[in-house]
Structures are given as C-alpha cells and as structure tokens.
Design a protein around this motif. Structure first.
Motif, PDB file in Angstrom:
ATOM      1  N   ASP A  54      22.950  -8.296 -76.024  1.00 24.52           N
ATOM      2  CA  ASP A  54      23.291  -7.010 -75.530  1.00 24.52           C
ATOM      3  C   ASP A  54      23.609  -7.097 -73.892  1.00 24.52           C
ATOM      4  OD1 ASP A  54      20.618  -6.384 -73.245  1.00 24.52           O
ATOM      5  OD2 ASP A  54      20.109  -7.427 -75.040  1.00 24.52           O
ATOM      6  N   ASP A  55      24.606  -6.509 -73.405  1.00 21.91           N
ATOM      7  CA  ASP A  55      25.222  -6.855 -71.906  1.00 21.91           C
ATOM      8  C   ASP A  55      23.993  -6.978 -70.966  1.00 21.91           C
ATOM      9  OD1 ASP A  55      27.489  -6.409 -73.320  1.00 21.91           O
ATOM     10  OD2 ASP A  55      27.872  -4.574 -72.079  1.00 21.91           O
TER      11      ASP A  55
ATOM     12  N   ARG B 200      24.091 -10.700 -69.044  1.00 17.07           N
ATOM     13  CA  ARG B 200      24.243 -10.734 -67.532  1.00 17.07           C
ATOM     14  C   ARG B 200      22.841 -11.236 -66.876  1.00 17.07           C
ATOM     15  NH1 ARG B 200      28.674  -8.229 -65.572  1.00 17.07           N
ATOM     16  NH2 ARG B 200      29.665  -6.816 -67.077  1.00 17.07           N
ATOM     17  N   ARG B 201      21.837 -11.176 -67.231  1.00 15.43           N
ATOM     18  CA  ARG B 201      20.463 -11.580 -66.589  1.00 15.43           C
ATOM     19  C   ARG B 201      20.512 -12.961 -66.642  1.00 15.43           C
ATOM     20  NH1 ARG B 201      16.058 -12.962 -69.074  1.00 15.43           N
ATOM     21  NH2 ARG B 201      16.603 -11.497 -70.914  1.00 15.43           N
ATOM     22  N   VAL B 202      20.809 -13.726 -67.980  1.00 12.29           N
ATOM     23  CA  VAL B 202      20.836 -14.928 -68.137  1.00 12.29           C
ATOM     24  C   VAL B 202      21.660 -15.605 -67.432  1.00 12.29           C
ATOM     25  CG1 VAL B 202      21.138 -16.699 -69.963  1.00 12.29           C
ATOM     26  CG2 VAL B 202      19.894 -14.644 -70.586  1.00 12.29           C
TER      27      VAL B 202
ATOM     28  N   GLU C 218      21.579 -18.356 -63.994  1.00 18.74           N
ATOM     29  CA  GLU C 218      22.134 -19.704 -64.167  1.00 18.74           C
ATOM     30  C   GLU C 218      23.115 -19.945 -63.059  1.00 18.74           C
ATOM     31  OE1 GLU C 218      21.443 -22.358 -66.264  1.00 18.74           O
ATOM     32  OE2 GLU C 218      19.903 -21.144 -66.976  1.00 18.74           O
ATOM     33  N   GLY C 219      23.345 -18.946 -62.173  1.00 22.46           N
ATOM     34  CA  GLY C 219      24.077 -19.023 -61.228  1.00 22.46           C
ATOM     35  C   GLY C 219      25.545 -18.672 -61.374  1.00 22.46           C
TER      36      GLY C 219
ATOM     37  N   THR D 211      20.133 -19.376 -74.284  1.00 20.82           N
ATOM     38  CA  THR D 211      20.656 -20.569 -73.615  1.00 20.82           C
ATOM     39  C   THR D 211      22.451 -20.293 -73.481  1.00 20.82           C
ATOM     40  OG1 THR D 211      21.410 -21.327 -75.916  1.00 20.82           O
ATOM     41  CG2 THR D 211      19.316 -22.198 -74.739  1.00 20.82           C
ATOM     42  N   VAL D 212      22.982 -21.056 -72.489  1.00 28.87           N
ATOM     43  CA  VAL D 212      24.216 -20.842 -72.026  1.00 28.87           C
ATOM     44  C   VAL D 212      24.772 -22.164 -72.734  1.00 28.87           C
ATOM     45  CG1 VAL D 212      26.013 -20.578 -70.355  1.00 28.87           C
ATOM     46  CG2 VAL D 212      23.770 -19.222 -70.341  1.00 28.87           C
ATOM     47  N   ARG D 213      26.273 -21.734 -73.311  1.00 28.97           N
ATOM     48  CA  ARG D 213      26.828 -23.021 -73.737  1.00 28.97           C
ATOM     49  C   ARG D 213      28.204 -22.690 -73.327  1.00 28.97           C
ATOM     50  NH1 ARG D 213      24.183 -23.410 -79.491  1.00 28.97           N
ATOM     51  NH2 ARG D 213      22.025 -23.688 -78.993  1.00 28.97           N
ATOM     52  N   HIS D 214      28.898 -23.950 -72.937  1.00 28.87           N
ATOM     53  CA  HIS D 214      30.198 -23.806 -72.488  1.00 28.87           C
ATOM     54  C   HIS D 214      31.118 -25.199 -72.737  1.00 28.87           C
ATOM     55  CE1 HIS D 214      29.024 -25.258 -68.506  1.00 28.87           C
ATOM     56  NE2 HIS D 214      28.295 -24.496 -68.640  1.00 28.87           N
TER      57      HIS D 214
END
Length: 82
Positions: A19-20, A24-26, A30-31, A79-82
């Motif tokens: 969900d948006d 956005r919170r995550v 993470e900056g 988690t954030v992945r890129h």
C-alpha cells in the motif's frame, strides 16, 4: 460468471501490492525523497515476501529505481531493493 472471475483476479492482484502509505513510510525512513510509486512489481522479491511495489526516487542526490518488498499481508518487515 465472467464478472465474478474478473473481480477475483482484481482482488488477487491488488493484494500483492504494497500500500502507498507503507511504501512511502519505508522509503522515507531510508532517506529517499521525490518518491514516485509505480505499483505492483511482480517477480521482484523473494518467495517469502508477499507484497511488492516499484518506485522511483532520489537519494544522496542520485535518481534511484527499485522495489519495496514486504512479508505478510497485515504486518511484517519491509525491505528496499534497487
């Protein structure tokens, strides 16, 4: 019958997306800034992560594209992945 099937498929696909507010919170934690959410991102996360959402954002002055992956439907780590 076709309407019921279409509704079931739509519900399944929307339950796979982060969900948006969560995304956005995550990303904010993470900056990341200038966040653009891209919606469901299939095959971007591990098998144990049930929800995904693609994004474009800025971090440390660079443009970044990636995905937010979350475990569980109602709570769980993201988690954030890129």
């Amino acid at each position: 019958m076709k309407k019921v099937m279409a509704l079931a498929v739509a519900m399944l696909l929307t339950s796979c997306s982060v969900d948006d507010d969560t995304a956005r919170r995550v990303l904010d934690l993470e900056g990341y800034t200038d966040i653009e959410l891209l919606g469901w991102s299939p095959l971007s996360c591990s098998n144990s992560e049930t929800r995904s959402g693609g994004f474009r954002a800025t971090r440390d002055g660079r443009s970044v594209e990636g995905v937010v992956c979350c475990a569980g439907y109602f709570w769980g780590d993201c988690t954030v992945r890129h």
